[in-house]
Design a protein around this motif. Structure first.
Motif, PDB file in Angstrom:
ATOM      1  N   LEU A   1       0.836  -1.203   0.000  1.00  0.00           N
ATOM      2  CA  LEU A   1       0.000   0.000   0.000  1.00  0.00           C
ATOM      3  C   LEU A   1       0.873   1.255   0.000  1.00  0.00           C
ATOM      4  O   LEU A   1       0.540   2.254  -0.637  1.00  0.00           O
ATOM      5  CB  LEU A   1      -0.943   0.004   1.193  1.00  0.00           C
ATOM      6  CG  LEU A   1      -2.093  -0.994   1.121  1.00  0.00           C
ATOM      7  CD1 LEU A   1      -2.895  -0.959   2.417  1.00  0.00           C
ATOM      8  CD2 LEU A   1      -2.992  -0.701  -0.057  1.00  0.00           C
ATOM      9  N   ASP A   2       2.003   1.203   0.701  1.00  0.00           N
ATOM     10  CA  ASP A   2       2.925   2.334   0.701  1.00  0.00           C
ATOM     11  C   ASP A   2       3.483   2.591  -0.701  1.00  0.00           C
ATOM     12  O   ASP A   2       3.625   3.737  -1.118  1.00  0.00           O
ATOM     13  CB  ASP A   2       4.070   2.111   1.686  1.00  0.00           C
ATOM     14  CG  ASP A   2       3.640   2.255   3.134  1.00  0.00           C
ATOM     15  OD1 ASP A   2       2.623   2.937   3.390  1.00  0.00           O
ATOM     16  OD2 ASP A   2       4.323   1.697   4.002  1.00  0.00           O
TER      17      ASP A   2
ATOM     18  N   VAL B   1       2.028   1.926  -3.570  1.00  0.00           N
ATOM     19  CA  VAL B   1       0.946   2.486  -4.380  1.00  0.00           C
ATOM     20  C   VAL B   1       0.706   3.951  -4.009  1.00  0.00           C
ATOM     21  O   VAL B   1       0.578   4.813  -4.883  1.00  0.00           O
ATOM     22  CB  VAL B   1      -0.351   1.665  -4.224  1.00  0.00           C
ATOM     23  CG1 VAL B   1      -1.511   2.334  -4.925  1.00  0.00           C
ATOM     24  CG2 VAL B   1      -0.143   0.249  -4.746  1.00  0.00           C
ATOM     25  N   PHE B   2       0.683   4.255  -2.712  1.00  0.00           N
ATOM     26  CA  PHE B   2       0.472   5.629  -2.264  1.00  0.00           C
ATOM     27  C   PHE B   2       1.575   6.539  -2.795  1.00  0.00           C
ATOM     28  O   PHE B   2       1.310   7.627  -3.310  1.00  0.00           O
ATOM     29  CB  PHE B   2       0.428   5.673  -0.734  1.00  0.00           C
ATOM     30  CG  PHE B   2       0.058   7.019  -0.189  1.00  0.00           C
ATOM     31  CD1 PHE B   2      -1.272   7.369  -0.022  1.00  0.00           C
ATOM     32  CD2 PHE B   2       1.037   7.936   0.157  1.00  0.00           C
ATOM     33  CE1 PHE B   2      -1.632   8.615   0.473  1.00  0.00           C
ATOM     34  CE2 PHE B   2       0.692   9.191   0.652  1.00  0.00           C
ATOM     35  CZ  PHE B   2      -0.642   9.523   0.807  1.00  0.00           C
ATOM     36  N   LEU B   3       2.824   6.086  -2.697  1.00  0.00           N
ATOM     37  CA  LEU B   3       3.949   6.871  -3.197  1.00  0.00           C
ATOM     38  C   LEU B   3       3.833   7.116  -4.694  1.00  0.00           C
ATOM     39  O   LEU B   3       4.041   8.224  -5.179  1.00  0.00           O
ATOM     40  CB  LEU B   3       5.269   6.172  -2.869  1.00  0.00           C
ATOM     41  CG  LEU B   3       6.537   6.853  -3.349  1.00  0.00           C
ATOM     42  CD1 LEU B   3       6.700   8.215  -2.698  1.00  0.00           C
ATOM     43  CD2 LEU B   3       7.743   5.972  -3.043  1.00  0.00           C
ATOM     44  N   LYS B   4       3.451   6.088  -5.431  1.00  0.00           N
ATOM     45  CA  LYS B   4       3.310   6.224  -6.887  1.00  0.00           C
ATOM     46  C   LYS B   4       2.207   7.224  -7.243  1.00  0.00           C
ATOM     47  O   LYS B   4       2.363   8.032  -8.144  1.00  0.00           O
ATOM     48  CB  LYS B   4       2.996   4.861  -7.500  1.00  0.00           C
ATOM     49  CG  LYS B   4       2.681   4.881  -8.966  1.00  0.00           C
ATOM     50  CD  LYS B   4       3.728   4.159  -9.730  1.00  0.00           C
ATOM     51  CE  LYS B   4       3.340   4.048 -11.183  1.00  0.00           C
ATOM     52  NZ  LYS B   4       4.191   4.794 -12.042  1.00  0.00           N
ATOM     53  N   LEU B   5       1.087   7.165  -6.520  1.00  0.00           N
ATOM     54  CA  LEU B   5      -0.043   8.033  -6.832  1.00  0.00           C
ATOM     55  C   LEU B   5       0.143   9.478  -6.364  1.00  0.00           C
ATOM     56  O   LEU B   5      -0.304  10.413  -7.027  1.00  0.00           O
ATOM     57  CB  LEU B   5      -1.332   7.474  -6.215  1.00  0.00           C
ATOM     58  CG  LEU B   5      -1.824   6.160  -6.801  1.00  0.00           C
ATOM     59  CD1 LEU B   5      -3.011   5.643  -6.000  1.00  0.00           C
ATOM     60  CD2 LEU B   5      -2.199   6.328  -8.260  1.00  0.00           C
ATOM     61  N   THR B   6       0.808   9.663  -5.213  1.00  0.00           N
ATOM     62  CA  THR B   6       0.897  11.003  -4.633  1.00  0.00           C
ATOM     63  C   THR B   6       2.279  11.634  -4.756  1.00  0.00           C
ATOM     64  O   THR B   6       2.409  12.844  -4.590  1.00  0.00           O
ATOM     65  CB  THR B   6       0.528  10.974  -3.139  1.00  0.00           C
ATOM     66  OG1 THR B   6       1.513  10.218  -2.428  1.00  0.00           O
ATOM     67  CG2 THR B   6      -0.853  10.393  -2.927  1.00  0.00           C
TER      68      THR B   6
ATOM     69  N   ALA C   1       3.685   7.639   2.542  1.00  0.00           N
ATOM     70  CA  ALA C   1       2.461   7.651   3.338  1.00  0.00           C
ATOM     71  C   ALA C   1       2.727   8.057   4.781  1.00  0.00           C
ATOM     72  O   ALA C   1       1.830   8.543   5.457  1.00  0.00           O
ATOM     73  CB  ALA C   1       1.798   6.279   3.307  1.00  0.00           C
TER      74      ALA C   1
END
Length: 98
Positions: free
Chosen positions: A65-66, A68-73, A77
């Motif tokens: 999840l970290d 994915v969060f890094l890639k999106l934002t 996180a």
């Protein structure tokens, strides 16, 4: 993989990856993002075998999840926004990050 095989391994990963392959700091591990994990792993292993490159280990890692969060934002996180000067967080606003 042996460090001397890294350039060839990176070229093979680039052919089957959906992104830029990366070499880990130890010089003996590499990874690349793929769209179809099992099929890509099978293809990469076949190419490595044909090229005579022995491996010590191989596998598929799903993004966390970290990741994915890094890639999106574009940020981790666990980064915390700085508190405005003089403001103390209320008890219910604090968070514990292990």
């Amino acid at each position: 993989m042996d460090e001397g095989d890294a350039p060839a391994v990176l070229r093979i990963l680039a052919r089957f990856g959906a992104g830029e392959p990366a070499l880990e700091s130890d010089g003996r591990s590499a990874h690349v993002r793929v769209d179809s994990g099992p099929a890509a792993l099978h293809a990469v292993l076949g190419e490595l075998k044909e090229s005579g490159i022995p491996l010590h280990d191989a596998g598929i890692r799903r993004p966390t999840l970290d990741d994915v969060f890094l890639k999106l934002t574009g940020r981790a996180a666990t980064e915390q926004e700085p508190e405005p000067a003089g403001k103390q967080p209320a008890n219910d606003e604090r968070e514990v990050v292990p």
